[in-house]
Design an enzyme around this catalytic site. Structure first.
Site, PDB file in Angstrom:
ATOM      1  N   LYS A 176     -22.325 -11.150  45.481  1.00 21.37           N
ATOM      2  CA  LYS A 176     -22.938  -9.821  45.372  1.00 21.37           C
ATOM      3  C   LYS A 176     -24.093  -9.691  46.364  1.00 21.37           C
ATOM      4  CE  LYS A 176     -26.292  -7.840  43.160  1.00 21.37           C
ATOM      5  NZ  LYS A 176     -26.688  -6.827  44.163  1.00 21.37           N
ATOM      6  N   GLY A 228     -33.765 -14.588  46.055  1.00 24.24           N
ATOM      7  CA  GLY A 228     -34.452 -13.322  45.840  1.00 24.24           C
ATOM      8  C   GLY A 228     -35.854 -13.574  45.328  1.00 24.24           C
ATOM      9  N   SER A 229     -36.370 -12.617  44.599  1.00 21.98           N
ATOM     10  CA  SER A 229     -37.768 -12.707  44.168  1.00 21.98           C
ATOM     11  C   SER A 229     -37.925 -13.679  42.999  1.00 21.98           C
ATOM     12  CB  SER A 229     -38.254 -11.322  43.761  1.00 21.98           C
ATOM     13  OG  SER A 229     -37.450 -10.830  42.713  1.00 21.98           O
ATOM     14  N   GLU A 231     -39.690 -13.222  40.384  1.00 20.76           N
ATOM     15  CA  GLU A 231     -39.608 -12.484  39.118  1.00 20.76           C
ATOM     16  C   GLU A 231     -38.147 -12.392  38.630  1.00 20.76           C
ATOM     17  OE1 GLU A 231     -41.058  -8.612  39.912  1.00 20.76           O
ATOM     18  OE2 GLU A 231     -40.473  -7.865  37.934  1.00 20.76           O
ATOM     19  N   GLU A 250     -33.472 -19.827  45.154  1.00 20.22           N
ATOM     20  CA  GLU A 250     -34.313 -19.830  46.359  1.00 20.22           C
ATOM     21  C   GLU A 250     -35.181 -18.592  46.253  1.00 20.22           C
ATOM     22  OE1 GLU A 250     -34.328 -22.234  48.418  1.00 20.22           O
ATOM     23  OE2 GLU A 250     -32.520 -23.234  47.699  1.00 20.22           O
ATOM     24  N   CYS A 284     -38.834 -15.242  53.556  1.00 24.43           N
ATOM     25  CA  CYS A 284     -39.486 -16.040  52.508  1.00 24.43           C
ATOM     26  C   CYS A 284     -40.329 -17.143  53.130  1.00 24.43           C
ATOM     27  CB  CYS A 284     -38.436 -16.636  51.589  1.00 24.43           C
ATOM     28  SG  CYS A 284     -37.119 -17.434  52.519  1.00 24.43           S
ATOM     29  N   GLU A 383     -46.952 -12.426  47.783  1.00 23.67           N
ATOM     30  CA  GLU A 383     -45.967 -12.334  48.862  1.00 23.67           C
ATOM     31  C   GLU A 383     -45.865 -10.859  49.263  1.00 23.67           C
ATOM     32  OE1 GLU A 383     -41.771 -12.867  47.873  1.00 23.67           O
ATOM     33  OE2 GLU A 383     -41.636 -14.228  49.574  1.00 23.67           O
TER      34      GLU A 383
HETATM   35  P1  NAD Z   1     -34.669  -9.192  44.452  1.00 25.43           P
HETATM   36  O1  NAD Z   1     -34.983 -10.358  43.576  1.00 25.43           O
HETATM   37  O2  NAD Z   1     -35.183  -7.871  44.085  1.00 25.43           O
HETATM   38  O3  NAD Z   1     -33.093  -9.004  44.600  1.00 25.43           O
HETATM   39  C1  NAD Z   1     -32.256 -10.040  45.065  1.00 25.43           C
HETATM   40  C2  NAD Z   1     -30.834  -9.799  44.561  1.00 25.43           C
HETATM   41  O4  NAD Z   1     -30.809  -9.902  43.141  1.00 25.43           O
HETATM   42  C3  NAD Z   1     -30.250  -8.432  44.896  1.00 25.43           C
HETATM   43  O5  NAD Z   1     -28.878  -8.611  45.189  1.00 25.43           O
HETATM   44  C4  NAD Z   1     -30.430  -7.659  43.585  1.00 25.43           C
HETATM   45  O6  NAD Z   1     -29.508  -6.614  43.404  1.00 25.43           O
HETATM   46  C5  NAD Z   1     -30.213  -8.743  42.555  1.00 25.43           C
HETATM   47  N1  NAD Z   1     -30.870  -8.538  41.264  1.00 25.43           N
HETATM   48  C6  NAD Z   1     -31.977  -7.814  40.992  1.00 25.43           C
HETATM   49  N2  NAD Z   1     -32.303  -7.923  39.686  1.00 25.43           N
HETATM   50  C7  NAD Z   1     -31.374  -8.758  39.129  1.00 25.43           C
HETATM   51  C8  NAD Z   1     -31.189  -9.297  37.811  1.00 25.43           C
HETATM   52  N3  NAD Z   1     -32.017  -9.003  36.813  1.00 25.43           N
HETATM   53  N4  NAD Z   1     -30.157 -10.135  37.594  1.00 25.43           N
HETATM   54  C9  NAD Z   1     -29.322 -10.480  38.608  1.00 25.43           C
HETATM   55  N5  NAD Z   1     -29.439  -9.996  39.867  1.00 25.43           N
HETATM   56  C10 NAD Z   1     -30.463  -9.153  40.124  1.00 25.43           C
HETATM   57  O7  NAD Z   1     -35.141  -9.676  45.896  1.00 25.43           O
HETATM   58  P2  NAD Z   1     -35.137  -8.868  47.260  1.00 25.43           P
HETATM   59  O8  NAD Z   1     -36.215  -7.854  47.181  1.00 25.43           O
HETATM   60  O9  NAD Z   1     -33.759  -8.436  47.617  1.00 25.43           O
HETATM   61  O10 NAD Z   1     -35.515 -10.023  48.305  1.00 25.43           O
HETATM   62  C11 NAD Z   1     -36.796 -10.392  48.583  1.00 25.43           C
HETATM   63  C12 NAD Z   1     -37.169 -11.677  47.880  1.00 25.43           C
HETATM   64  O11 NAD Z   1     -36.237 -12.711  48.211  1.00 25.43           O
HETATM   65  C13 NAD Z   1     -38.504 -12.205  48.309  1.00 25.43           C
HETATM   66  O12 NAD Z   1     -39.251 -12.610  47.182  1.00 25.43           O
HETATM   67  C14 NAD Z   1     -38.159 -13.415  49.173  1.00 25.43           C
HETATM   68  O13 NAD Z   1     -39.150 -14.392  49.249  1.00 25.43           O
HETATM   69  C15 NAD Z   1     -36.934 -13.916  48.529  1.00 25.43           C
HETATM   70  N6  NAD Z   1     -36.161 -14.729  49.485  1.00 25.43           N
HETATM   71  C16 NAD Z   1     -36.168 -16.098  49.346  1.00 25.43           C
HETATM   72  C17 NAD Z   1     -35.474 -16.890  50.254  1.00 25.43           C
HETATM   73  C18 NAD Z   1     -35.455 -18.395  50.114  1.00 25.43           C
HETATM   74  O14 NAD Z   1     -34.644 -19.043  50.769  1.00 25.43           O
HETATM   75  N7  NAD Z   1     -36.321 -18.980  49.309  1.00 25.43           N
HETATM   76  C19 NAD Z   1     -34.771 -16.294  51.293  1.00 25.43           C
HETATM   77  C20 NAD Z   1     -34.796 -14.895  51.416  1.00 25.43           C
HETATM   78  C21 NAD Z   1     -35.491 -14.128  50.486  1.00 25.43           C
END
Ligand code: NAD
Length: 481
Positions: A176, A228-229, A231, A250, A284, A383
């Site tokens: 996804k 992702g984040s 949170e 990650e 990130c 961040e």
């Molecule tokens: P996000 O957490 O808002 O969303 C990431 C993904 O999760 C999206 O596909 C979203 O639709 C999905 N999602 C959202 N809520 C969900 C839930 N409750 N259950 C399951 N899936 C859900 O993050 P973002 O804004 O897309 O990306 C930015 C974040 O990603 C930043 O915090 C960044 O540091 C992190 N990031 C980390 C790395 C790493 O390798 N550590 C790499 C890239 C980005």
């Protein structure tokens, strides 16, 4: 022309059960460039069922390691052959420059090639058990159906970091992409079919958080790999408890970059500039708090501001562009609110701090340098994920490790010094998954990637990722005495 995305389920492109769609926009213009389907929970069920069927299908389950390796290599070739088109698409959907995106496409091909070499080398052990008459050996078997959930900052690259080891080890996948940037993942779905990946081995469902939640809560999913984040990472851990899914995370970061008194300042300026402004700071690993020895701080800030002044802000399609737009209008507002909070807390803007003029309706923001920053400010702690560089000066290096470590995150850190021994000492003391010495952040399939503390669980790339996509099975055989 806009792209009309569909869902990839069981080897077929389908409009799914409901057909509601959402738009994706070019962040450089604000214009709609594609639509994608908001998958329903019935679509997610269908994708998970297709992945389960494919997992149990001998065509995939019994594929020889050599054949699996060749398949991964073909995928790499197809990504490379289509790198120019994929890079255009990534740039248009995400905002990064076409040149940079081209590099990430070649990196994605290399990731598949690295993992193409592994299926023929994943071994178990014979175990020296002390039970008389027993032979014991281990096998590494795939975990099962894996939900791969990715963010919007490096859409195709991060999908590939997960897909390549998942497929090398014989798992099946429901992928996804983030709702802001679905286009290259959809294109990748077609390339996987073209390469000969059997139907149902990789399914792609598009949509927002609800689609992610449906996957994470699904009893038919065995593992979640999420980027992702932090949170959302916490939510995923809670939601995965039902059937105790394996979870890899990650997450976010707030990387300190420490510039010691003896640093080569020109190298530190250029390295920090690239490290801080990579993908407009939407990385990130981006360096996002700079500890600079006070005796060199004026010189550092002056050189940094001079270099930023030459940084061309513009659309990713312009070969001259060095800093593209932010991914969405909402994200730019979030970055702007952090900049306001910095000013209100007493930090000073040296350059930037606002939207550039004359760049139309794109979501651009000027590269912004702050001085007079202290560790407690939100711009030094949170961040921001934007082109914001907070400079924190220090008089004594004695508590630098403590200050660098005084964060919930632990993804990346950086040290600039010509004293090799000191660089290694600091690298050992800083709590982060990757420490860079005298360089901007680098990535390689042969180097593990991931974070300490609230930056995640587990590692991507290398053999560590393979282990996270396998279960160890022990087999006891009574061979008599
Ligand atoms: P996000 O957490 O808002 O969303 C990431 C993904 O999760 C999206 O596909 C979203 O639709 C999905 N999602 C959202 N809520 C969900 C839930 N409750 N259950 C399951 N899936 C859900 O993050 P973002 O804004 O897309 O990306 C930015 C974040 O990603 C930043 O915090 C960044 O540091 C992190 N990031 C980390 C790395 C790493 O390798 N550590 C790499 C890239 C980005």
């Amino acid at each position: 022309m806009t792209t009309q995305g569909q869902l990839l389920i069981g080897g077929e492109w389908t409009a799914g059960t409901k057909g509601s769609t959402f738009d994706t926009r070019d962040p450089a213009t604000g214009e709609v460039i594609g639509t994608a389907i908001e998958a329903t929970s019935a679509d997610v069920d269908a994708a998970v069922e297709a992945a389960r069927r494919a997992f149990n299908d001998p065509a995939w389950r019994d594929m020889t390691p050599a054949a699996r390796g060749r398949l991964l290599w073909r995928i790499a070739d197809l990504i490379e052959e289509n790198a120019a088109e994929l890079a255009q698409l990534e740039s248009a959907d995400q905002g990064q420059s076409v040149g940079f995106a081209t590099g990430t496409m070649h990196g994605a091909a290399e990731m598949f090639r690295y993992y193409a070499g592994w299926p023929t080398k994943i071994t178990g052990v014979t175990s020296p058990v002390s039970v008389p008459g027993m032979l014991h050996y281990t096998r590494r078997e795939p975990v099962g159906v894996c939900a791969l959930i990715t963010p919007w900052n490096f859409p195709l690259a991060i999908a590939v970091w997960k897909l390549a080891p998942a497929l090398a080890t014989g798992n099946t996948v429901v992928l996804k992409p983030a709702e802001q940037t679905p286009l290259t993942t959809l294109r990748l779905g077609q390339l996987l079919l073209d390469a000969g990946v059997p139907a149902g081995v990789v399914n792609v469902v598009t949509g927002g958080p609800e689609v992610g939640k449906a996957l994470v809560n699904h009893p038919g999913v065995d593992k979640v790999s999420f980027t992702g984040s932090t949170e959302v990472g916490r939510e995923i851990v809670r939601a995965s408890a039902g059937n105790l899914k394996r979870v890899s995370l990650e997450l976010g970061g707030k990387a300190p970059s420490i510039v010691l008194k003896d640093a080569d300042l020109s190298a530190a300026v250029m390295g920090n500039l690239f490290g801080g402004l990579v993908n407009a700071g939407q990385a990130c690993a981006a360096y996002s708090r700079f500890y600079v020895d006070s005796s060199r701080a004026d010189e550092f800030v002056e050189k940094l501001a001079g270099a930023v002044a030459n940084f061309k802000v513009g659309p990713g399609s312009d070969p001259e562009t060095m800093l593209g737009p932010l991914v969405t209008a909402e994200h730019r507002e979030k970055v702007e609110s952090y900049v306001r909070s910095g000013v209100e807390a007493g930090a000073e803007i040296v350059t930037g701090g606002k939207r550039p003029e004359a760049l139309g309706n794109g979501y651009f923001f000027e590269p912004t340098i702050f001085t007079n920053v202290d560790d407690s400010m939100a711009i030094a702690r949170d961040e921001i994920f934007g082109p914001v560089l907070p400079i924190i000066t220090y008089d004594s290096p004695d508590d630098l490790v403590e200050r660098a470590n005084n964060t919930d995150y632990g993804l990346v850190a950086c040290v600039w010094t010509q004293d090799v021994a000191r660089a290694h000492r600091l690298a050992h003391q800083i709590r982060a998954g990757e420490v860079y010495i005298n360089t901007y952040p680098q990535l390689d399939p042969a180097a593990p990637w991931g974070g300490f503390k609230a930056s995640g669980w587990g590692r991507e790339m290398t053999e560590e990722a393979l282990n996270s996509y396998t279960e160890t099975k022990g087999i006891w055989v009574n061979i008599g005495s």
